[in-house]
Design an enzyme around this catalytic site. Structure first.
Site, mmCIF file in Angstrom:
data_model
loop_
_atom_site.group_PDB
_atom_site.id
_atom_site.type_symbol
_atom_site.label_atom_id
_atom_site.label_comp_id
_atom_site.label_asym_id
_atom_site.label_seq_id
_atom_site.Cartn_x
_atom_site.Cartn_y
_atom_site.Cartn_z
ATOM 1 N N HIS A 89 3.001 0.556 -29.449
ATOM 2 C CA HIS A 89 2.926 1.844 -29.120
ATOM 3 C C HIS A 89 4.024 2.112 -27.949
ATOM 4 C CE1 HIS A 89 -0.380 3.631 -31.370
ATOM 5 N NE2 HIS A 89 -1.095 2.424 -31.116
ATOM 6 N N GLU A 129 -8.153 -2.840 -37.494
ATOM 7 C CA GLU A 129 -7.882 -1.366 -37.145
ATOM 8 C C GLU A 129 -7.268 -0.793 -38.530
ATOM 9 O OE1 GLU A 129 -5.654 -0.938 -33.564
ATOM 10 O OE2 GLU A 129 -7.317 -1.691 -32.524
ATOM 11 N N GLN A 136 -0.963 2.773 -21.248
ATOM 12 C CA GLN A 136 -1.374 1.570 -21.954
ATOM 13 C C GLN A 136 -2.169 0.773 -20.964
ATOM 14 O OE1 GLN A 136 -1.210 1.083 -25.074
ATOM 15 N NE2 GLN A 136 -2.229 -0.943 -25.056
ATOM 16 N N SER A 155 2.248 -4.019 -26.254
ATOM 17 C CA SER A 155 1.862 -2.891 -27.184
ATOM 18 C C SER A 155 2.943 -2.394 -27.982
ATOM 19 C CB SER A 155 0.988 -1.683 -26.641
ATOM 20 O OG SER A 155 0.777 -1.149 -27.718
ATOM 21 N N ASP A 168 -1.196 5.666 -34.922
ATOM 22 C CA ASP A 168 -2.439 5.487 -35.356
ATOM 23 C C ASP A 168 -2.767 6.995 -36.232
ATOM 24 O OD1 ASP A 168 -3.116 3.523 -33.815
ATOM 25 O OD2 ASP A 168 -3.927 4.590 -32.304
#
Length: 353
Positions: free
Chosen positions: A268, A323, A231, A266, A275
């Site tokens: 993630h 997004e 990241q 994040s 995603d």
């Protein structure tokens, strides 16, 4: 001739030291401390306006900087605080579009709106349902999924009776103002050597992808769990790309933080965000929302506990551009509420937690 305050202090302690030799060193120490406070007082008095200006600037910075919002959010709520921040950003002369006429650097992708996406797609592997099942093992989930779908598609009419716990791992708020908690703990489940996410998300992820497959759609997971180092590399790389296009570091940082989450903040990095696109639409661009897969996810992802984390029209709250490919797991009940009431995660926290 009148003596100054400084001379009076020296004369007083020197006189005391001469009268009482045993008090020589204590008097010297007391005289030094007195003179120190005297000069410090003179300094602050002489430079009062300068220090007042510094205090004002610090107060303004703390009230407007996004990293101080966690303090103010306790009183005003996440949505209200972010709205204040967005108003400041909107008046800035820094544009999210690429500076013209500079050509975008290699690996920086522009979508149809001129916004740079978060990811260098050429470097991201894609994982289809067949890939996941091959490595995770075939799951007999048809009956389970149909039962879950029927339960989750029933409309929620009485939200006041619902109760949510802020300590629930599925609802952990992670954003620029709320970094990953130090005590947060999770276990990664592995599909392949490159595809990992929180193991508690795997079952619902497979159910969702199988449901889409039965509807004739092929969902593809493109960016699951990533390390903090990964990241950080993404974030710093994007800053460098913007700086090559003519932006200053602060301008590049501001723009980057709108399309890539600050390292340590994040979803993630905890394996809760994925995603997702399709096998027929590869890039992570806003145009994915207009594909059949994008429309299907918008309509059905909540049935399996996933939400569109950064929806259109909520940028002033989330602090991240729209997004349509970025989905976050929050659990089926919370996802159903957010879908029914059109809430992003920050708004959900304001209302229910």
């Amino acid at each position: 001739m009148d003596k100054t305050f400084r001379k009076n202090i020296i004369a007083y302690f020197m006189g005391a030291a001469k009268k009482h030799k045993l008090l020589k060193y204590p008097c010297l120490a007391a005289m030094s401390v007195s003179l120190l406070f005297y000069y410090a007082g003179r300094h602050f008095t002489t430079n009062g306006k300068r220090y007042a200006s510094m205090v004002f600037v610090a107060a303004f910075f703390m009230s407007s900087c996004s990293f101080s919002f966690a303090v103010f959010a306790e009183r005003t709520g996440f949505a209200g605080v972010q709205e204040t921040y967005s108003a400041i950003v909107e008046t800035s002369d820094v544009s999210l579009a690429v500076v013209e006429p500079v050509t975008p650097p290699e690996k920086v992708l522009l979508d149809e709106t001129g916004i740079v996406t978060e990811h260098e797609d050429a470097e991201i592997e894609a994982y289809t349902l067949d890939d996941l099942l091959e490595n995770h093992g075939q799951m007999e989930t048809h009956d389970h999924e149909e039962t879950a779908r029927q339960a989750d598609t029933e409309p929620i009419t009485d939200t006041e009776t619902l109760a949510f716990d802020s300590s629930d791992w599925r609802l952990t708020l992670i954003n620029k103002q709320h970094p990953i908690p130090d005590e947060y703990d999770f276990k990664l489940g592995t599909f392949t050597s490159g595809m990992r996410c929180d193991e508690r998300v795997i079952e619902d992820l497979l159910l969702m992808m199988q449901a889409a497959k039965r509807d004739g759609l092929n969902l593809v997971v493109r960016s699951p769990y990533r390390t903090s180092d990964h990241q950080e590399d993404n974030f710093n790389g994007r800053i460098k790309s913007y700086m090559k296009q003519g932006l200053s570091y602060m301008e590049a940082y501001k723009v980057t933080s709108r399309v890539i989450t600050v390292p340590g903040c994040s979803e993630h990095e905890v394996g809760l965000a994925l995603d997702i696109t399709s096998d027929s639409y590869i890039p992570l661009l806003q145009g994915f929302a207009d594909t059949k897969e994008g429309e299907w996810l918008e309509e059905h992802s909540h049935e399996y506990g996933f939400i569109l984390r950064y929806p259109s029209g909520k940028e002033y709250i989330t602090g991240i551009e729209y997004e349509p490919w970025h989905f976050r797991y929050v659990g089926r009940e919370a996802a159903a509420v957010m879908k029914t009431e059109d809430l992003c995660l920050e708004e959900f926290w304001d209302k229910y937690l």
